[in-house]
Design an enzyme around this catalytic site. Sequence first.
Site, PDB file in Angstrom:
ATOM      1  N   ASN A  47     -30.049  36.362  18.543  1.00 21.77           N
ATOM      2  CA  ASN A  47     -30.583  35.002  18.410  1.00 21.77           C
ATOM      3  C   ASN A  47     -31.396  34.853  17.127  1.00 21.77           C
ATOM      4  O   ASN A  47     -32.191  33.931  16.991  1.00 21.77           O
ATOM      5  CB  ASN A  47     -31.476  34.661  19.595  1.00 21.77           C
ATOM      6  CG  ASN A  47     -30.722  34.703  20.909  1.00 21.77           C
ATOM      7  OD1 ASN A  47     -29.594  34.245  21.001  1.00 21.77           O
ATOM      8  ND2 ASN A  47     -31.344  35.279  21.927  1.00 21.77           N
ATOM      9  N   HIS A 133     -33.051  27.175  31.496  1.00 22.13           N
ATOM     10  CA  HIS A 133     -33.290  28.621  31.443  1.00 22.13           C
ATOM     11  C   HIS A 133     -33.942  29.136  32.730  1.00 22.13           C
ATOM     12  O   HIS A 133     -34.736  28.436  33.368  1.00 22.13           O
ATOM     13  CB  HIS A 133     -34.218  28.898  30.253  1.00 22.13           C
ATOM     14  CG  HIS A 133     -34.323  30.333  29.880  1.00 22.13           C
ATOM     15  ND1 HIS A 133     -35.387  31.128  30.262  1.00 22.13           N
ATOM     16  CD2 HIS A 133     -33.509  31.125  29.151  1.00 22.13           C
ATOM     17  CE1 HIS A 133     -35.212  32.342  29.772  1.00 22.13           C
ATOM     18  NE2 HIS A 133     -34.087  32.375  29.096  1.00 22.13           N
ATOM     19  N   GLU A 175     -33.884  21.323  27.948  1.00 22.65           N
ATOM     20  CA  GLU A 175     -33.936  22.134  26.732  1.00 22.65           C
ATOM     21  C   GLU A 175     -33.442  21.303  25.560  1.00 22.65           C
ATOM     22  O   GLU A 175     -32.685  20.347  25.749  1.00 22.65           O
ATOM     23  CB  GLU A 175     -33.060  23.382  26.894  1.00 22.65           C
ATOM     24  CG  GLU A 175     -33.568  24.287  27.988  1.00 22.65           C
ATOM     25  CD  GLU A 175     -32.757  25.573  28.138  1.00 22.65           C
ATOM     26  OE1 GLU A 175     -31.999  25.930  27.226  1.00 22.65           O
ATOM     27  OE2 GLU A 175     -32.902  26.189  29.194  1.00 22.65           O
ATOM     28  N   SER A 179     -29.013  27.408  25.981  1.00 23.68           N
ATOM     29  CA  SER A 179     -28.840  28.773  25.500  1.00 23.68           C
ATOM     30  C   SER A 179     -27.452  29.345  25.750  1.00 23.68           C
ATOM     31  O   SER A 179     -26.992  30.191  25.006  1.00 23.68           O
ATOM     32  CB  SER A 179     -29.888  29.690  26.127  1.00 23.68           C
ATOM     33  OG  SER A 179     -29.902  29.548  27.525  1.00 23.68           O
ATOM     34  N   ASP A 204     -37.992  22.572  26.356  1.00 25.08           N
ATOM     35  CA  ASP A 204     -38.007  23.948  25.873  1.00 25.08           C
ATOM     36  C   ASP A 204     -36.998  24.010  24.730  1.00 25.08           C
ATOM     37  O   ASP A 204     -35.792  23.892  24.953  1.00 25.08           O
ATOM     38  CB  ASP A 204     -37.613  24.868  27.033  1.00 25.08           C
ATOM     39  CG  ASP A 204     -37.442  26.327  26.605  1.00 25.08           C
ATOM     40  OD1 ASP A 204     -37.425  26.608  25.391  1.00 25.08           O
ATOM     41  OD2 ASP A 204     -37.305  27.180  27.511  1.00 25.08           O
ATOM     42  N   HIS A 207     -33.971  27.351  21.261  1.00 25.01           N
ATOM     43  CA  HIS A 207     -32.831  27.549  20.354  1.00 25.01           C
ATOM     44  C   HIS A 207     -32.699  26.465  19.297  1.00 25.01           C
ATOM     45  O   HIS A 207     -31.796  26.515  18.472  1.00 25.01           O
ATOM     46  CB  HIS A 207     -31.525  27.630  21.165  1.00 25.01           C
ATOM     47  CG  HIS A 207     -31.508  28.789  22.102  1.00 25.01           C
ATOM     48  ND1 HIS A 207     -31.159  30.059  21.709  1.00 25.01           N
ATOM     49  CD2 HIS A 207     -31.848  28.869  23.403  1.00 25.01           C
ATOM     50  CE1 HIS A 207     -31.265  30.872  22.738  1.00 25.01           C
ATOM     51  NE2 HIS A 207     -31.677  30.182  23.779  1.00 25.01           N
ATOM     52  N   LYS A 236     -36.359  33.773  18.545  1.00 27.92           N
ATOM     53  CA  LYS A 236     -35.034  33.405  18.052  1.00 27.92           C
ATOM     54  C   LYS A 236     -35.110  33.148  16.539  1.00 27.92           C
ATOM     55  O   LYS A 236     -35.241  34.098  15.784  1.00 27.92           O
ATOM     56  CB  LYS A 236     -34.509  32.236  18.871  1.00 27.92           C
ATOM     57  CG  LYS A 236     -33.941  32.751  20.200  1.00 27.92           C
ATOM     58  CD  LYS A 236     -34.612  32.294  21.418  1.00 27.92           C
ATOM     59  CE  LYS A 236     -34.085  33.043  22.645  1.00 27.92           C
ATOM     60  NZ  LYS A 236     -34.696  32.581  23.881  1.00 27.92           N
TER      61      LYS A 236
HETATM   62  C1  LIG Z   1     -35.076  32.918  25.196  1.00 24.47           C
HETATM   63  C2  LIG Z   1     -35.505  31.744  25.985  1.00 24.47           C
HETATM   64  C3  LIG Z   1     -36.727  31.725  26.646  1.00 24.47           C
HETATM   65  C4  LIG Z   1     -37.587  32.938  26.746  1.00 24.47           C
HETATM   66  O1  LIG Z   1     -38.262  33.145  25.573  1.00 24.47           O
HETATM   67  P1  LIG Z   1     -38.820  34.608  25.272  1.00 24.47           P
HETATM   68  O2  LIG Z   1     -39.790  34.359  24.184  1.00 24.47           O
HETATM   69  O3  LIG Z   1     -37.646  35.418  24.870  1.00 24.47           O
HETATM   70  O4  LIG Z   1     -39.456  35.083  26.527  1.00 24.47           O
HETATM   71  C5  LIG Z   1     -37.129  30.565  27.254  1.00 24.47           C
HETATM   72  N1  LIG Z   1     -36.346  29.479  27.252  1.00 24.47           N
HETATM   73  C6  LIG Z   1     -35.141  29.473  26.662  1.00 24.47           C
HETATM   74  C7  LIG Z   1     -34.322  28.249  26.686  1.00 24.47           C
HETATM   75  C8  LIG Z   1     -34.677  30.617  26.019  1.00 24.47           C
HETATM   76  O5  LIG Z   1     -33.494  30.627  25.467  1.00 24.47           O
END
Ligand SMILES: *Cc1c(COP(=O)(O)O)cnc(C)c1O
Length: 383
Positions: A47, A133, A175, A179, A204, A207, A236
């Site tokens: 990522n 997620h 999101e 992801s 969130d 990405h 990421k």
């Molecule tokens: C990777 C991810 C997370 C978790 O983040 P980390 O910092 O790796 O714990 C949370 N939400 C989404 C959508 C993700 O892709």
Amino acid sequence: MSWESRIQDALQARREAAAFRLRLPNAGGSARWLTQGERRWLNFSGNDYLGLSQHEEIVAAWQQGAARFGVGSGGSGHVTGYSDVHAEFEQQLAQWQGYPRALLFISGFAANQAILAALLQKGDRALADKLSHASLLEAATQSPAQLRRFTHNQPDSLQRLLQSSCDGETLVVTEGVFSMDGDAAPLAEIHQQARDNRAWLLVDDAHGVGVMGEQGRGSCWQQGVRPELLVVTFGKAFGCSGAAVLCDDDTADYLLQFARHLIYSTAMPAAQVCALQASLRCIQQGDALRDKLAANIARFRAGAADLPYQLTSSATAIQPVIVGENQPTLDLAQRLRDSGLWVSAIRPPTVPPGSARLRITLTAAHQPEDIDFLLESLHGCSH
Ligand SMILES: *Cc1c(COP(=O)(O)O)cnc(C)c1O
């Protein structure tokens, strides 16, 4: 039953479903390559979308930070773990994103868990996109609030849920970029619906941040939306790790009282914050990297259109190739691996049953010939 037999049964069920998860250690790598001994593979699994995990200035910033502050923060932010550097970086994040406040968390998983646990009470409800997620869905499930899921990226489905009555508060969760599918949420419509129903929206953007929008501000900025709660993560595009929530002053103060992950967990090391500051500078000035990533995405999509597999509508660095059943997906990933390409097979329960896929991720560190080799190999393996 015993603990031993319960554990053995669960393992056996996973093995029988070709769903047993294994970690394969590698000797290191970068956004472009993964190595193990004498072998190396083109990495289409990470990522690290802008290739920043190996960026010289960011690595140097972490080293200099460690020389100056040591390697550990020594306590939670409420004790001694919150330094001038943390405070400065939170301000930089808030300014970059156009919010009054930012609060740092050690991971995106922790941030989502902490925020939902602190906000959701009995009588409330969380309305989450079905494909959100695990960190969001799990936190909502564990909370005393009711969790309802709306059809992926369907504001109509959200609308129906919003219309049913609720005595408490409503939090809509989605999101920026999903992801496992790489598609973007219709944030403006979702936020409007939330506001019409006096609900708050949490986005969130793990990405999207760094890769989308002016100065890499992410999906919300790109779509002209300012959710009440924005989660950005640093594992990421930032090439590092950690996360932050962007919000207003009162919400930040509330989280500082009630978000247990902030109170009972050691703060991020200051040296890491120094690396993140360098990473933020690279992202703000990262148009050339974003252009390179966009060119790689366009090259891949043009060449993948006639593969005998389903692609998604993704215009992002996440380009899933949906195979269907688990075993054929694993076999395809293995054939690609044999030809020098590291691509991960993603299976249920991470994705819906029958939609096992290769989750191909492209980065700015890939060269055009890497994309061409991936396409040739996919075509070669598919018949
Ligand atoms: C990777 C991810 C997370 C978790 O983040 P980390 O910092 O790796 O714990 C949370 N939400 C989404 C959508 C993700 O892709």
